[in-house]
Write an enzyme that holds these catalytic residues in place. Sequence first.
Site, PDB file in Angstrom:
ATOM      1  N   GLU A  74      -3.953   8.652  -4.199  1.00 36.27           N
ATOM      2  CA  GLU A  74      -2.675   8.052  -3.790  1.00 36.27           C
ATOM      3  C   GLU A  74      -2.056   7.195  -4.894  1.00 36.27           C
ATOM      4  O   GLU A  74      -0.843   7.100  -4.990  1.00 36.27           O
ATOM      5  CB  GLU A  74      -2.852   7.237  -2.504  1.00 36.27           C
ATOM      6  CG  GLU A  74      -3.827   6.100  -2.615  1.00 36.27           C
ATOM      7  CD  GLU A  74      -4.152   5.460  -1.260  1.00 36.27           C
ATOM      8  OE1 GLU A  74      -3.847   6.064  -0.218  1.00 36.27           O
ATOM      9  OE2 GLU A  74      -4.716   4.355  -1.249  1.00 36.27           O
ATOM     10  N   GLU A 111      -9.819  -0.917  -4.493  1.00 36.06           N
ATOM     11  CA  GLU A 111      -8.896   0.072  -5.070  1.00 36.06           C
ATOM     12  C   GLU A 111      -8.431  -0.396  -6.453  1.00 36.06           C
ATOM     13  O   GLU A 111      -7.275  -0.770  -6.654  1.00 36.06           O
ATOM     14  CB  GLU A 111      -7.744   0.317  -4.098  1.00 36.06           C
ATOM     15  CG  GLU A 111      -8.268   0.922  -2.798  1.00 36.06           C
ATOM     16  CD  GLU A 111      -7.201   1.170  -1.748  1.00 36.06           C
ATOM     17  OE1 GLU A 111      -6.018   0.966  -2.028  1.00 36.06           O
ATOM     18  OE2 GLU A 111      -7.574   1.564  -0.627  1.00 36.06           O
ATOM     19  N   GLU A 166     -12.935   6.064   1.979  1.00 35.05           N
ATOM     20  CA  GLU A 166     -12.197   5.888   0.733  1.00 35.05           C
ATOM     21  C   GLU A 166     -12.980   4.815  -0.032  1.00 35.05           C
ATOM     22  O   GLU A 166     -14.009   5.115  -0.622  1.00 35.05           O
ATOM     23  CB  GLU A 166     -10.767   5.480   1.055  1.00 35.05           C
ATOM     24  CG  GLU A 166      -9.875   5.469  -0.158  1.00 35.05           C
ATOM     25  CD  GLU A 166      -8.530   4.877   0.165  1.00 35.05           C
ATOM     26  OE1 GLU A 166      -7.540   5.409  -0.318  1.00 35.05           O
ATOM     27  OE2 GLU A 166      -8.471   3.845   0.878  1.00 35.05           O
ATOM     28  N   HIS A 179     -10.721   4.737   5.752  1.00 34.90           N
ATOM     29  CA  HIS A 179     -10.058   4.241   4.533  1.00 34.90           C
ATOM     30  C   HIS A 179     -10.022   2.716   4.587  1.00 34.90           C
ATOM     31  O   HIS A 179     -10.050   2.126   5.663  1.00 34.90           O
ATOM     32  CB  HIS A 179      -8.652   4.815   4.415  1.00 34.90           C
ATOM     33  CG  HIS A 179      -8.653   6.189   3.820  1.00 34.90           C
ATOM     34  ND1 HIS A 179      -7.831   6.555   2.787  1.00 34.90           N
ATOM     35  CD2 HIS A 179      -9.412   7.273   4.106  1.00 34.90           C
ATOM     36  CE1 HIS A 179      -8.068   7.815   2.458  1.00 34.90           C
ATOM     37  NE2 HIS A 179      -9.021   8.283   3.254  1.00 34.90           N
ATOM     38  N   GLU A 180      -9.965   2.090   3.405  1.00 38.20           N
ATOM     39  CA  GLU A 180     -10.086   0.631   3.294  1.00 38.20           C
ATOM     40  C   GLU A 180     -11.270   0.169   4.154  1.00 38.20           C
ATOM     41  O   GLU A 180     -11.133  -0.708   5.015  1.00 38.20           O
ATOM     42  CB  GLU A 180      -8.786  -0.091   3.717  1.00 38.20           C
ATOM     43  CG  GLU A 180      -7.565   0.282   2.915  1.00 38.20           C
ATOM     44  CD  GLU A 180      -6.946   1.605   3.368  1.00 38.20           C
ATOM     45  OE1 GLU A 180      -6.971   1.878   4.575  1.00 38.20           O
ATOM     46  OE2 GLU A 180      -6.474   2.359   2.508  1.00 38.20           O
ATOM     47  N   HIS A 218      -5.594  10.467  13.221  1.00 39.75           N
ATOM     48  CA  HIS A 218      -5.427   9.315  12.340  1.00 39.75           C
ATOM     49  C   HIS A 218      -5.289   8.041  13.163  1.00 39.75           C
ATOM     50  O   HIS A 218      -4.563   8.011  14.150  1.00 39.75           O
ATOM     51  CB  HIS A 218      -4.173   9.505  11.468  1.00 39.75           C
ATOM     52  CG  HIS A 218      -4.035   8.456  10.413  1.00 39.75           C
ATOM     53  ND1 HIS A 218      -2.873   7.766  10.189  1.00 39.75           N
ATOM     54  CD2 HIS A 218      -4.931   7.969   9.521  1.00 39.75           C
ATOM     55  CE1 HIS A 218      -3.051   6.904   9.192  1.00 39.75           C
ATOM     56  NE2 HIS A 218      -4.292   7.011   8.776  1.00 39.75           N
ATOM     57  N   HIS A 219      -6.037   7.027  12.770  1.00 36.58           N
ATOM     58  CA  HIS A 219      -5.921   5.694  13.362  1.00 36.58           C
ATOM     59  C   HIS A 219      -5.728   4.670  12.256  1.00 36.58           C
ATOM     60  O   HIS A 219      -6.699   4.156  11.716  1.00 36.58           O
ATOM     61  CB  HIS A 219      -7.199   5.329  14.137  1.00 36.58           C
ATOM     62  CG  HIS A 219      -7.380   6.077  15.416  1.00 36.58           C
ATOM     63  ND1 HIS A 219      -8.619   6.235  16.003  1.00 36.58           N
ATOM     64  CD2 HIS A 219      -6.491   6.694  16.235  1.00 36.58           C
ATOM     65  CE1 HIS A 219      -8.474   6.934  17.136  1.00 36.58           C
ATOM     66  NE2 HIS A 219      -7.196   7.227  17.280  1.00 36.58           N
ATOM     67  N   GLU A 220      -4.494   4.406  11.886  1.00 38.16           N
ATOM     68  CA  GLU A 220      -4.253   3.272  10.976  1.00 38.16           C
ATOM     69  C   GLU A 220      -4.199   2.017  11.842  1.00 38.16           C
ATOM     70  O   GLU A 220      -3.492   1.981  12.846  1.00 38.16           O
ATOM     71  CB  GLU A 220      -2.938   3.475  10.211  1.00 38.16           C
ATOM     72  CG  GLU A 220      -2.513   2.284   9.356  1.00 38.16           C
ATOM     73  CD  GLU A 220      -3.561   1.902   8.306  1.00 38.16           C
ATOM     74  OE1 GLU A 220      -3.872   2.708   7.432  1.00 38.16           O
ATOM     75  OE2 GLU A 220      -4.084   0.758   8.398  1.00 38.16           O
TER      76      GLU A 220
HETATM   77  C1  NOJ Z   1      -3.749   3.948   2.858  1.00 35.19           C
HETATM   78  C2  NOJ Z   1      -4.609   5.155   2.874  1.00 35.19           C
HETATM   79  O1  NOJ Z   1      -5.446   5.228   1.749  1.00 35.19           O
HETATM   80  C3  NOJ Z   1      -3.712   6.358   2.970  1.00 35.19           C
HETATM   81  O2  NOJ Z   1      -4.478   7.541   2.859  1.00 35.19           O
HETATM   82  C4  NOJ Z   1      -2.960   6.303   4.255  1.00 35.19           C
HETATM   83  O3  NOJ Z   1      -2.074   7.380   4.319  1.00 35.19           O
HETATM   84  C5  NOJ Z   1      -2.169   5.005   4.379  1.00 35.19           C
HETATM   85  N1  NOJ Z   1      -3.002   3.901   4.110  1.00 35.19           N
HETATM   86  C6  NOJ Z   1      -1.559   4.842   5.762  1.00 35.19           C
HETATM   87  O4  NOJ Z   1      -2.570   4.804   6.724  1.00 35.19           O
HETATM   88 CA    CA Z   2      -6.201   3.274   0.443  1.00 38.23          CA
END
Ligand code: NOJ
Ligand code: CA
Length: 678
Positions: free
Chosen positions: A485, A178, A479, A460-461, A379-381
């Site tokens: 963002e 990023e 991503e 993402h990441e 969503h799975h963070e």
């Molecule tokens: C970073 C991600 O790029 C973003 O899209 C997301 O909302 C946040 N992390 C939380 O998961």
């Molecule tokens: Ca990100």
Amino acid sequence: MKQLMARFLAVLAFCLALPAFAAPLASVSSPDNSLTVSFDIDSDGRINYSVTRKGQPLINPSKMGFLLQDSFAMVRGFGFVSQEARSGEENWEQPWGERRYIRAQYNELLVRFQQKEDFKRLMNVRVRVFNDGLGFRYEIPDQPNLKVMKIAEELTEFAIAQPGTAWWINGGEWNREEQIYQKTPIDAVSTAYSPITMRLNDGTHLSFHEAAIVDYSGYWFKRQDGQTFRTMLAPSGRDAKVIRETPFWTPWRTIRIADSAAGLVENNLELNLNEPNKIGDVSWFKPHKYIGIWWGMITGKWTWASGPNHGATTERAKQYIDFAAKYGFKSVLIEGWNKGWDGNWFGHGYYSFTEAYPDFYLKAVTDYARKKGVRLIGHHETGGNIANYEAQLDDAMKLYASVGVNAVKTGYVADAGGLIAPGDKPGDMVMEWHDGQRSSVHHLKVVETAAKYHIAINAHEPVKDSGLRRTYPNWIGREGARGMEYNAWGQYANSPDHEPTLVYTRMLAGPMDFTPGVLSLTGANGVHMASTLAKQLGLYLALYSPIQMAADFPEQLVKYPRELDFITKVPADWSESHLIAGEVGDYAVFARKDRNSDNWYVGGVNDADPRTVTAKLDFLDAGRTYTATIYRDGPDADYRTDKRHSIAYETRKVKKGDVIDVRMAPAGGFAVRIAAGR
Ligand code: NOJ
Ligand code: CA
């Protein structure tokens, strides 16, 4: 006759006098003969490859091999064993993408080598040469003296023969990929993520990357000296960077080669080097546009965590679903509905992927969505805690499938090198890199598990994209670069040339979930982004993804009804895509044909220098009339002033051969919908 004989003898004598190294050990050329890859072994037994283009050196002799963690290196003492050539041709269809049909045509060579001492180990190299690029990989056979290969480093060199310019980001940086791209001479690159893009002084365009990262580490492009680079595998928290049982092969090391920026973009090299679809029919996933309970958290108005400003409430979810249904968005992303966001979630989260916060009722929301013809994007963070995620993976996917969710955004927010595996307790944790072998295994496990439940994945990441969407077409996006963002977090956070650089760098790897469509052009605390209104529309054509967000708040989107109309109509799935004008880092204009109609779309994005581009409508069908609706920067549009929303509209009839001239403002762009008449 005598004279002829004399000439013949002279030629013969000359040939015999040629030094022995003139003819390579083994070589193979592209079908059109423009590219040739040759292999040789030097006096130390080191294997090297080189590439010529139209007879000129492109990659000078570059060494190959491995350092092992537990044994002598596989670098020196090699001898040639045998070679095997073949040609390949394939026409295949993408289930979704930038183009529907893809053709692959290549010549292939497999060269077998063996170390004369050092346990007589065997190492093969397979190369495929296309007209517009090449890929090679190491294939390590099963052999008595190498049952498990512990790779400390892969030493594949790239000795670039000519000076030029490079567009790149730092490899192994704390914030992963990023970053804002740097533009420097090639010999000023330090260590870069791939893909890395170069333009040589003679105009040749190159992109170095890799295809099919399966159970292996991604590499960084590390400069040794001058213009010679080598692979540096992403590190591992274990004793070797890569550990594999033989037989196995590495990812393909790829080089796209073209005369122009367009030749880099309209190039399917990595996809063609990946294996065909392994998961079967994916017609359950349809490319589309989406909105989300997201920008509110990114800008700090709401929270992922519980509390008075919690973003993901049942009530707000229903409002978003109503909005999506009214304007034709097919899905709504909802983040922060599940437990785990309270406390320090960044970098070492212990999320539950099945338990909701008390103000969010998943079933009620999905039932409501179904009635309205809308789906949720789940969503799975993970906070980088892949051990915690894997332990819940099956249950997490099962839950989403049971309520009709068929796409999930995953997230690995953690500093580079901060993925937690395999245990989740201090003492048995091992820290891993986003591009490391463990991460590559993890992502495929997620994608394969999701496929069982007919769920598509947008990571993402992520681990870097290496074209695996061909094999796993439910891996719809990632991503893996600096997205929208960052525009929320600072004055002009993304530079005006960021998106016209992404087109020729990160986007060569595959679809990106950039999340365009912030029509307010405003981030947190009222900060302005380096964009005009028209550029936000151009982004839908410049940065491909099969799911495209309209990222702004609904109450902002409705303030721009004509732009919202464009966003709801622009496709996310194309039968053809062409870069019709552009230069790396400066601007990019695409013409794309809708996969589900005869309509075309033209548009793109610009850097800080205003410029006029001419779009020649050569691609339209002859004898047909189309209606072009043009969205362009107003004459006074400028992202640095209060005229950043200045936009001009025009509708006119067009036909094949017509031209549309468009001036793009600083950090501007444009978009044209070209609807086919009967
Ligand atoms: C970073 C991600 O790029 C973003 O899209 C997301 O909302 C946040 N992390 C939380 O998961
Ligand atoms: Ca990100």
